[in-house]
Design a protein around this motif. Sequence first.
Motif, short mmCIF file in Angstrom:
data_model
loop_
_atom_site.label_atom_id
_atom_site.label_comp_id
_atom_site.label_asym_id
_atom_site.label_seq_id
_atom_site.Cartn_x
_atom_site.Cartn_y
_atom_site.Cartn_z
N VAL A 183 83.13 32.11 23.47
CA VAL A 183 82.17 32.45 23.21
C VAL A 183 82.32 33.84 23.31
CG1 VAL A 183 79.63 31.88 22.56
CG2 VAL A 183 80.33 30.30 23.39
N ILE A 184 81.98 34.53 22.03
CA ILE A 184 81.68 35.91 22.04
C ILE A 184 80.46 36.69 21.70
CG2 ILE A 184 82.90 37.71 20.88
CD1 ILE A 184 85.54 36.76 21.02
N ALA A 185 79.83 37.02 22.49
CA ALA A 185 78.59 37.73 21.84
C ALA A 185 78.39 38.56 20.72
CB ALA A 185 78.00 37.79 23.46
N PRO A 186 77.09 38.46 20.16
CA PRO A 186 77.34 39.34 19.16
C PRO A 186 77.29 40.92 19.51
CG PRO A 186 75.36 38.41 19.12
CD PRO A 186 75.97 37.51 20.55
N ALA A 206 70.59 29.84 18.88
CA ALA A 206 70.45 28.68 20.28
C ALA A 206 71.37 29.10 20.34
CB ALA A 206 70.54 28.06 18.41
N VAL A 207 73.09 29.43 20.02
CA VAL A 207 74.74 28.87 21.57
C VAL A 207 73.99 29.87 22.19
CG1 VAL A 207 76.52 29.95 20.74
CG2 VAL A 207 75.74 29.22 19.22
N LEU A 208 73.94 31.01 21.96
CA LEU A 208 73.58 31.97 23.78
C LEU A 208 72.48 31.77 24.28
CD1 LEU A 208 73.46 35.49 21.44
CD2 LEU A 208 75.42 34.58 23.37
N ASP A 209 71.24 30.73 23.78
CA ASP A 209 70.62 30.19 24.61
C ASP A 209 71.18 28.75 25.59
OD1 ASP A 209 69.06 31.97 24.19
OD2 ASP A 209 67.54 30.49 22.31
N LEU A 210 72.06 28.20 24.42
CA LEU A 210 72.83 27.01 25.05
C LEU A 210 73.92 27.21 26.41
CD1 LEU A 210 74.08 24.45 22.07
CD2 LEU A 210 72.31 24.28 24.19
N VAL A 211 74.15 28.30 25.92
CA VAL A 211 75.64 29.18 26.68
C VAL A 211 74.48 29.60 28.60
CG1 VAL A 211 77.53 30.60 27.46
CG2 VAL A 211 77.20 29.26 25.15
N ARG A 212 73.98 30.48 27.85
CA ARG A 212 73.39 31.03 29.18
C ARG A 212 72.53 30.19 30.38
NH1 ARG A 212 71.93 36.76 25.57
NH2 ARG A 212 74.41 36.99 26.27
N GLY A 213 71.65 29.53 29.27
CA GLY A 213 70.69 28.33 29.85
C GLY A 213 70.93 27.17 30.50
N MET A 259 78.28 32.66 11.18
CA MET A 259 77.31 32.77 12.60
C MET A 259 75.46 32.67 13.26
SD MET A 259 79.71 30.06 13.77
CE MET A 259 81.60 29.90 14.40
N HIS A 260 75.29 33.89 12.18
CA HIS A 260 74.14 34.22 12.01
C HIS A 260 73.04 33.44 12.53
CE1 HIS A 260 75.42 38.33 10.30
NE2 HIS A 260 76.05 38.10 12.36
N ALA A 261 73.04 32.63 11.58
CA ALA A 261 71.50 31.30 12.18
C ALA A 261 72.31 31.06 12.75
CB ALA A 261 72.34 30.45 10.55
N LEU A 301 84.44 30.81 19.41
CA LEU A 301 82.93 30.92 18.97
C LEU A 301 82.56 32.36 18.71
CD1 LEU A 301 81.63 28.31 17.72
CD2 LEU A 301 79.81 28.25 19.61
N ASP A 302 83.08 33.09 17.77
CA ASP A 302 82.98 34.35 17.15
C ASP A 302 81.36 34.66 16.67
OD1 ASP A 302 83.22 37.14 16.89
OD2 ASP A 302 84.72 37.42 16.45
N LEU A 303 81.17 35.16 17.74
CA LEU A 303 79.42 34.85 17.20
C LEU A 303 79.06 35.97 16.50
CD1 LEU A 303 76.82 33.97 19.78
CD2 LEU A 303 77.72 32.38 18.20
N ARG A 304 80.11 36.74 16.33
CA ARG A 304 79.87 38.28 15.44
C ARG A 304 80.55 37.82 14.16
NH1 ARG A 304 84.17 41.55 18.52
NH2 ARG A 304 85.25 40.18 18.16
#
Length: 472
Positions: A406-409, A455-462, A449-451, A442-445
């Motif tokens: 996953v590539i964060a913003p 939620a993706v970051l919450d799933l990955v980190r949590g 992917m903005h929508a 999964l490139d969130l930039r």
Amino acid sequence: MRSYTGVLVGNLILAAFAGLAGPVFLVVAYVAWAEGAEWFWVAGASGVGAVGTAMIPFAAVRSARQEFPRITRRNRVEDAGPAYGDETTVVWAPRSPGGAPGARLVRADVREASLVRYSPEGGASFTTYGGDHDPAEFKATVGLRLWVHDGEDTGEGSAGRGSGGREVTEEVQVPSLCLSAVTAGRLAVLVDPPDAPTPGRVTVLWPRSLLLAGTRTCRVIDLDGRVTDVTRCARRQLEQMRISRSVGGVVMDGDLIDLRRLDATTAARYAAVARDVIEERAPVSEPGEEARRLAEFLPGEEGAFGSVPRRWSRRGGHLVLARFLSLRGRTTFQDHGPVLDTLLRVRPADGSPAYDVARRLTVPMNYLAVLHHTRDVVLRVGPGGRSQVVDWARTNLLAGVTTAQVIAPDGLGIPLPRRSEALWPLMNLLVAHGVSNPTQVLDLREPRMHAVSDAVLDLVRGAAVKVDGVRL
């Protein structure tokens, strides 16, 4: 993402071209009738034309069902035969050579494996053999560096590699169904005796290696009716294999060995092994798996988060998980995998009871190489739930054939370990929002992917990320 309708239409066009003679004969029959030809000429041309024309849709439907194997209600199985538990996996693999008389059955640890060649000439078509369940053409040739234990194998994994054995390097042809035994790193082999024509030669017993690797589960019912799971109990299984070999074979019903069905002497020998051999389960995979991984070099779909057709998503299409309970080899192959008779247990997304389905599927070789880790498959459910189809791209990502990222913003790359618990909720999140991502990155930039970015970051980190039960 292909649909069954698209595949059917394409095959219908191909079948129409291939069976063009049928409509031509109908035209000839009509012309002959109009010109007053003899009745038997008209009847003969009409019959040939009618049969040829009728075969066009029949051939198209048959090839579409084989190429795009949907799972429907008629595939449901009410009585699957033996009692298959949720953790059961039975793999019916081709037989191995018997070895020289007096050969010793021992354990061999795979220290290193590499793909030497795999080059069948079948292409995307199906190749069927008569009476040969294990053709050499569809076997991968693998270079193995083995540590072969002596006859008093301790079965204690890598701890005993330094003594009590010898190193052997050779090239072997591995049946597709048995690739996971190489990745797991535990093989059952026969060593020819000193007086044999080839003293010391090592012959891999592939079906027994699946048992030793833990890909095929194994339970024993003792004389009192008590069931013991001996999956990945390497020492005990080796002793059981030796007993079975000495008496000419012991039948396994599903994944069961029932001592109550054996003769008294053989049952007593099995019972003595259960009493005398006490051990901890071997790991899912022996240390050093990266030196044995073949999945990246074998054919099959690359893992991905998966495409999401908008119409499919809007009409209620969703994903569910299923699990292989049984895989049985056949005489039909494709280049990227064997065609197998499979039994799957489907777990509906709404929490309703699981059910079993039987379906003939082409299973990719890269998935078979990691079958000891997971038997889960991802099913793409059509609107209304009337049909399902295996999504191999998502399945291979979930199974750990390829790794995800996953590539964060802010551009930071977050790698996800193989078989991460975050993968399945991420796939469902993307499907729920109608977002396609046909790669493992999964490139969130990206604007689309903005929508779902937060939620993706919450799933990955949590998420509690685990691999094979180990919290990372």
